[in-house]
Scaffold this active site. Structure first.
Site, PDB file in Angstrom:
ATOM      1  N   GLU A 116       0.830  -1.219   0.000  1.00  0.00           N
ATOM      2  CA  GLU A 116       0.000   0.000   0.000  1.00  0.00           C
ATOM      3  C   GLU A 116       0.864   1.268   0.000  1.00  0.00           C
ATOM      4  O   GLU A 116       0.403   2.329   0.437  1.00  0.00           O
ATOM      5  CB  GLU A 116      -0.956   0.009   1.208  1.00  0.00           C
ATOM      6  CG  GLU A 116      -1.886  -1.186   1.314  1.00  0.00           C
ATOM      7  CD  GLU A 116      -2.936  -1.268   0.203  1.00  0.00           C
ATOM      8  OE1 GLU A 116      -2.979  -0.371  -0.654  1.00  0.00           O
ATOM      9  OE2 GLU A 116      -3.693  -2.262   0.198  1.00  0.00           O
ATOM     10  N   HIS A 140      -2.580   1.644   8.591  1.00  0.00           N
ATOM     11  CA  HIS A 140      -3.663   0.856   7.991  1.00  0.00           C
ATOM     12  C   HIS A 140      -3.785  -0.458   8.748  1.00  0.00           C
ATOM     13  O   HIS A 140      -2.791  -1.172   8.933  1.00  0.00           O
ATOM     14  CB  HIS A 140      -3.356   0.596   6.515  1.00  0.00           C
ATOM     15  CG  HIS A 140      -4.259  -0.405   5.871  1.00  0.00           C
ATOM     16  ND1 HIS A 140      -5.630  -0.273   5.837  1.00  0.00           N
ATOM     17  CD2 HIS A 140      -4.000  -1.578   5.244  1.00  0.00           C
ATOM     18  CE1 HIS A 140      -6.158  -1.305   5.219  1.00  0.00           C
ATOM     19  NE2 HIS A 140      -5.195  -2.121   4.848  1.00  0.00           N
ATOM     20  N   HIS A 142      -6.818  -3.854   9.972  1.00  0.00           N
ATOM     21  CA  HIS A 142      -8.025  -4.609   9.624  1.00  0.00           C
ATOM     22  C   HIS A 142      -8.857  -4.897  10.877  1.00  0.00           C
ATOM     23  O   HIS A 142      -9.001  -6.057  11.274  1.00  0.00           O
ATOM     24  CB  HIS A 142      -7.644  -5.934   8.954  1.00  0.00           C
ATOM     25  CG  HIS A 142      -6.938  -5.812   7.639  1.00  0.00           C
ATOM     26  ND1 HIS A 142      -6.374  -6.897   6.980  1.00  0.00           N
ATOM     27  CD2 HIS A 142      -6.706  -4.737   6.844  1.00  0.00           C
ATOM     28  CE1 HIS A 142      -5.827  -6.495   5.843  1.00  0.00           C
ATOM     29  NE2 HIS A 142      -6.000  -5.188   5.737  1.00  0.00           N
ATOM     30  N   GLU A 170     -16.562  10.308  23.847  1.00  0.00           N
ATOM     31  CA  GLU A 170     -15.252  10.870  23.493  1.00  0.00           C
ATOM     32  C   GLU A 170     -15.049  10.979  21.975  1.00  0.00           C
ATOM     33  O   GLU A 170     -14.188  11.734  21.518  1.00  0.00           O
ATOM     34  CB  GLU A 170     -14.130  10.014  24.089  1.00  0.00           C
ATOM     35  CG  GLU A 170     -14.063   8.622  23.487  1.00  0.00           C
ATOM     36  CD  GLU A 170     -12.816   7.835  23.912  1.00  0.00           C
ATOM     37  OE1 GLU A 170     -12.916   6.605  23.982  1.00  0.00           O
ATOM     38  OE2 GLU A 170     -11.785   8.445  24.166  1.00  0.00           O
ATOM     39  N   HIS A 211     -12.770  -4.092   4.071  1.00  0.00           N
ATOM     40  CA  HIS A 211     -11.316  -4.261   4.100  1.00  0.00           C
ATOM     41  C   HIS A 211     -10.689  -3.757   5.402  1.00  0.00           C
ATOM     42  O   HIS A 211     -10.044  -4.522   6.116  1.00  0.00           O
ATOM     43  CB  HIS A 211     -10.697  -3.554   2.873  1.00  0.00           C
ATOM     44  CG  HIS A 211      -9.227  -3.722   2.758  1.00  0.00           C
ATOM     45  ND1 HIS A 211      -8.561  -3.797   1.574  1.00  0.00           N
ATOM     46  CD2 HIS A 211      -8.257  -3.814   3.710  1.00  0.00           C
ATOM     47  CE1 HIS A 211      -7.266  -3.953   1.774  1.00  0.00           C
ATOM     48  NE2 HIS A 211      -7.063  -3.952   3.069  1.00  0.00           N
TER      49      HIS A 211
HETATM   50  O1  2HA Z   1      -1.643  -7.109   3.255  1.00  0.00           O
HETATM   51  O2  2HA Z   1      -3.399  -4.868   4.402  1.00  0.00           O
HETATM   52  O3  2HA Z   1      -4.211  -3.778   2.157  1.00  0.00           O
HETATM   53  C1  2HA Z   1      -1.467  -5.789   3.539  1.00  0.00           C
HETATM   54  C2  2HA Z   1      -2.752  -5.107   3.422  1.00  0.00           C
HETATM   55  C3  2HA Z   1      -3.193  -4.700   2.093  1.00  0.00           C
HETATM   56 ZN    ZN Z   2      -5.311  -4.079   4.112  1.00  0.00          ZN
END
Ligand code: 2HA
Ligand code: ZN
Length: 275
Positions: A116, A140, A142, A170, A211
């Site tokens: 990414e 980033h 998940h 909050e 995602h």
């Molecule tokens: O594997 O999270 O978006 C890495 C990620 C891709």
């Molecule tokens: Zn990801």
């Protein structure tokens, strides 16, 4: 100074481990990047290799020319970062055109920076400009509850922001500008990077439908804390929706206005609609 002794490197490693322990990084899921301060680059310069070859980023980030970043490696696992940072992360330099990077440290067993990278760097560029250089971390992850909500809520900024704000008092104080939402897109490329960085002009948080989540902040604590707060709120919403589909009572638009006044935050009117 040795790279592994630098405070920013220790902070980066700790954040990867904290994220793994939150269950936000199955397998190679998620990625982290940090725009290194000039004095920090200077302090570890002796360990940086400046003879490696330039590689295309896949997009142009002119306002990041000459900057250095610490980033996780593509296909690397967050759970392994603490065990072997030099194999699972790297430090990269951006060239003067903003179109290429080179690896100056790390990924000792081979590999590339995060898949990414275009999204991370385009977000960094937007945030560097929008915050006068204050924001340095793009994260980033998940987190399961935020992802779950992308199957049942309309994929609209105004709905996600309002629903998340209502779940914990909050929240409007922690992310007063709100949350952006990107509909499902193929990850890893320039298109999703453009869509995300467009939202990052307004928000510090962007949801990727089905995602995960992107968060931007000044330092590791604030950015991890932001991810943590959004996911906690999403968890409460998942619990509430699981108990019954409607709420008996909630935080009202007037409550938000009172909160904004006392906590001295500006909440955009578009999120304070009557339901
Ligand atoms: O594997 O999270 O978006 C890495 C990620 C891709
Ligand atoms: Zn990801």
């Amino acid at each position: 100074m040795k790279i592994l002794d630098a405070e920013f490197v220790k902070g980066f490693i700790r954040m990867c481990d904290d994220g793994f322990n939150q269950n936000w990084h199955e397998r190679n899921g998620g990625n982290l990047s940090y725009r290194i301060k000039a004095e920090e680059v200077e302090s570890v310069k002796e360990e940086l290799d400046q003879n490696t070859s330039w590689q295309p980023i896949g997009t142009t980030v002119k306002d990041l020319a000459g900057e250095y970043f610490m980033v996780t490696g593509s296909g690397k696992y967050f759970r392994n970062v603490i065990l072997d940072p030099a194999a699972n992360t790297c430090i990269i330099e951006i060239d003067e055109s903003g179109e290429n990077y080179r690896i100056c440290w790390g990924l000792v067993n081979g590999g590339r920076p995060t898949s990414e990278l275009p999204s991370h760097l385009m977000n960094h560029e937007v945030k560097k400009i929008a915050t006068n250089g204050m924001h340095r971390v793009i994260y980033h992850a998940h987190p399961a509850n935020v992802i779950a909500l992308t199957f049942v809520l309309p994929l609209e900024d105004r709905v996600f922001t309002r629903e998340l704000w209502e779940m914990a008092t909050e929240c409007p104080v922690v992310f007063p500008s709100g949350v952006g939402v990107v509909g499902w897109m193929v990850p890893g490329g320039r298109d999703i990077a453009v869509a995300t960085s467009e939202l990052m002009k307004k928000y510090d948080v962007a949801v990727w439908a089905h995602h995960g989540l992107f968060a931007s902040g000044e330092d590791f604590d604030l950015t991890f804390g932001l991810m943590h707060t959004v996911e906690k709120s999403a968890e409460i919403l998942v619990k509430v929706l699981s108990i019954r589909p409607d709420k008996l009572q909630t935080i009202t638009p007037q409550n938000f206005k009172d909160l904004a006044r006392d906590f001295k935050v500006t909440l955009p009117e578009k999120f304070l609609y009557e339901k």
